[in-house]
Design an enzyme around this catalytic site. Structure first.
Site, PDB file in Angstrom:
ATOM      1  N   ASP A 168      40.451  33.970  49.044  1.00  0.00           N
ATOM      2  CA  ASP A 168      41.677  34.375  48.323  1.00  0.00           C
ATOM      3  C   ASP A 168      41.661  33.695  46.958  1.00  0.00           C
ATOM      4  O   ASP A 168      41.414  32.497  46.857  1.00  0.00           O
ATOM      5  CB  ASP A 168      42.917  33.945  49.133  1.00  0.00           C
ATOM      6  N   ILE A 169      41.914  34.482  45.930  1.00  0.00           N
ATOM      7  CA  ILE A 169      41.822  33.951  44.560  1.00  0.00           C
ATOM      8  C   ILE A 169      42.974  32.983  44.234  1.00  0.00           C
ATOM      9  O   ILE A 169      42.829  32.116  43.370  1.00  0.00           O
ATOM     10  CB  ILE A 169      41.758  35.121  43.541  1.00  0.00           C
ATOM     11  N   HIS A 197      45.341  36.954  56.554  1.00  0.00           N
ATOM     12  CA  HIS A 197      45.133  35.663  55.887  1.00  0.00           C
ATOM     13  C   HIS A 197      44.696  34.641  56.936  1.00  0.00           C
ATOM     14  O   HIS A 197      45.307  34.554  58.014  1.00  0.00           O
ATOM     15  CB  HIS A 197      46.460  35.136  55.302  1.00  0.00           C
ATOM     16  N   HIS A 205      45.306  43.369  55.344  1.00  0.00           N
ATOM     17  CA  HIS A 205      44.485  42.144  55.310  1.00  0.00           C
ATOM     18  C   HIS A 205      45.119  41.052  56.144  1.00  0.00           C
ATOM     19  O   HIS A 205      46.334  40.942  56.235  1.00  0.00           O
ATOM     20  CB  HIS A 205      44.274  41.652  53.874  1.00  0.00           C
TER      21      HIS A 205
HETATM   22  P1  5GP Z   1      49.698  39.739  50.456  1.00  0.00           P
HETATM   23  O1  5GP Z   1      50.822  39.190  49.637  1.00  0.00           O
HETATM   24  O2  5GP Z   1      49.532  41.207  50.160  1.00  0.00           O
HETATM   25  O3  5GP Z   1      49.778  39.416  51.912  1.00  0.00           O
HETATM   26  O4  5GP Z   1      48.419  38.976  49.983  1.00  0.00           O
HETATM   27  C1  5GP Z   1      47.611  39.385  48.945  1.00  0.00           C
HETATM   28  C2  5GP Z   1      46.678  38.237  48.709  1.00  0.00           C
HETATM   29  O5  5GP Z   1      45.651  38.710  47.870  1.00  0.00           O
HETATM   30  C3  5GP Z   1      47.336  37.034  47.992  1.00  0.00           C
HETATM   31  O6  5GP Z   1      47.182  35.878  48.785  1.00  0.00           O
HETATM   32  C4  5GP Z   1      46.586  36.951  46.679  1.00  0.00           C
HETATM   33  O7  5GP Z   1      46.352  35.634  46.287  1.00  0.00           O
HETATM   34  C5  5GP Z   1      45.302  37.705  46.956  1.00  0.00           C
HETATM   35  N1  5GP Z   1      44.729  38.382  45.809  1.00  0.00           N
HETATM   36  C6  5GP Z   1      45.385  39.148  44.916  1.00  0.00           C
HETATM   37  N2  5GP Z   1      44.535  39.621  43.984  1.00  0.00           N
HETATM   38  C7  5GP Z   1      43.310  39.150  44.324  1.00  0.00           C
HETATM   39  C8  5GP Z   1      42.015  39.294  43.740  1.00  0.00           C
HETATM   40  O8  5GP Z   1      41.808  39.951  42.711  1.00  0.00           O
HETATM   41  N3  5GP Z   1      40.988  38.666  44.357  1.00  0.00           N
HETATM   42  C9  5GP Z   1      41.159  37.923  45.489  1.00  0.00           C
HETATM   43  N4  5GP Z   1      40.083  37.344  46.020  1.00  0.00           N
HETATM   44  N5  5GP Z   1      42.360  37.757  46.068  1.00  0.00           N
HETATM   45  C10 5GP Z   1      43.426  38.369  45.485  1.00  0.00           C
END
Ligand code: 5GP
Length: 145
Positions: A35-36, A106, A104
């Protein structure tokens, strides 16, 4: 209201190799990468190679594949980061906190009490690359034994 799957979401682009990521593991049905904006050191995301917005769109085949990859990654995180506690989280819908609309999971070496802020600060790319390499090495050892 559930979103319609958008082929141009950031994770779909990763699956097409249009944008880079620090890969941890990949097989026919899944991809795991750093995760970035980690909520703790070693935060990994596991995604299906299947156009699902959230859990409602997942098939048993891809749901099982994501879980099996998550299990590998979690075991490697335990070794690499030398901690037992790994939080597994997954958000369905913007209201729940989902920001990328490709399903996804985590996997975060942390605890519910220590979790950092969600998607807030970008990590050092060299550190992410090093962590991805350490995880890949342990997964390769696990597969060999
Ligand atoms: P969500 O909020 O949808 O559960 O999580 C999305 C996750 O994707 C976040 O933890 C965020 O840091 C990660 N994320 C967003 N953009 C990118 C990216 O361009 N590359 C990577 N590796 N992770 C990303």
């Amino acid at each position: 209201m559930t979103q319609v799957y958008d082929d141009n979401n950031i994770f779909a682009k990763m699956l097409r190799n249009e944008i880079p990521c620090h890969k941890v593991y990949e097989d026919e049905k899944t991809l795991a990468f750093m995760d970035i904006m980690p909520q703790a050191k070693g935060h990994v995301l596991v995604i299906p190679k299947h156009p699902a917005v959230d859990l409602a769109d997942m098939t048993p085949e891809y749901a099982a594949a994501v879980l099996m990859t998550a299990q590998k990654v979690m075991q490697a995180q335990r070794q690499v980061f030398d901690r037992e506690g790994i939080v597994q989280m997954q958000f369905n819908g913007a209201q729940a906190g989902q920001t990328v609309f490709h399903y996804h999971v985590h996997l975060i070496p942390s605890s519910i009490h220590e979790l950092g802020r969600h998607g807030s600060e970008q990590a050092d790319q060299n550190e992410l690359a090093e962590q991805a390499q350490q995880l890949r090495d342990v997964i390769a050892q696990m597969s060999a034994s």
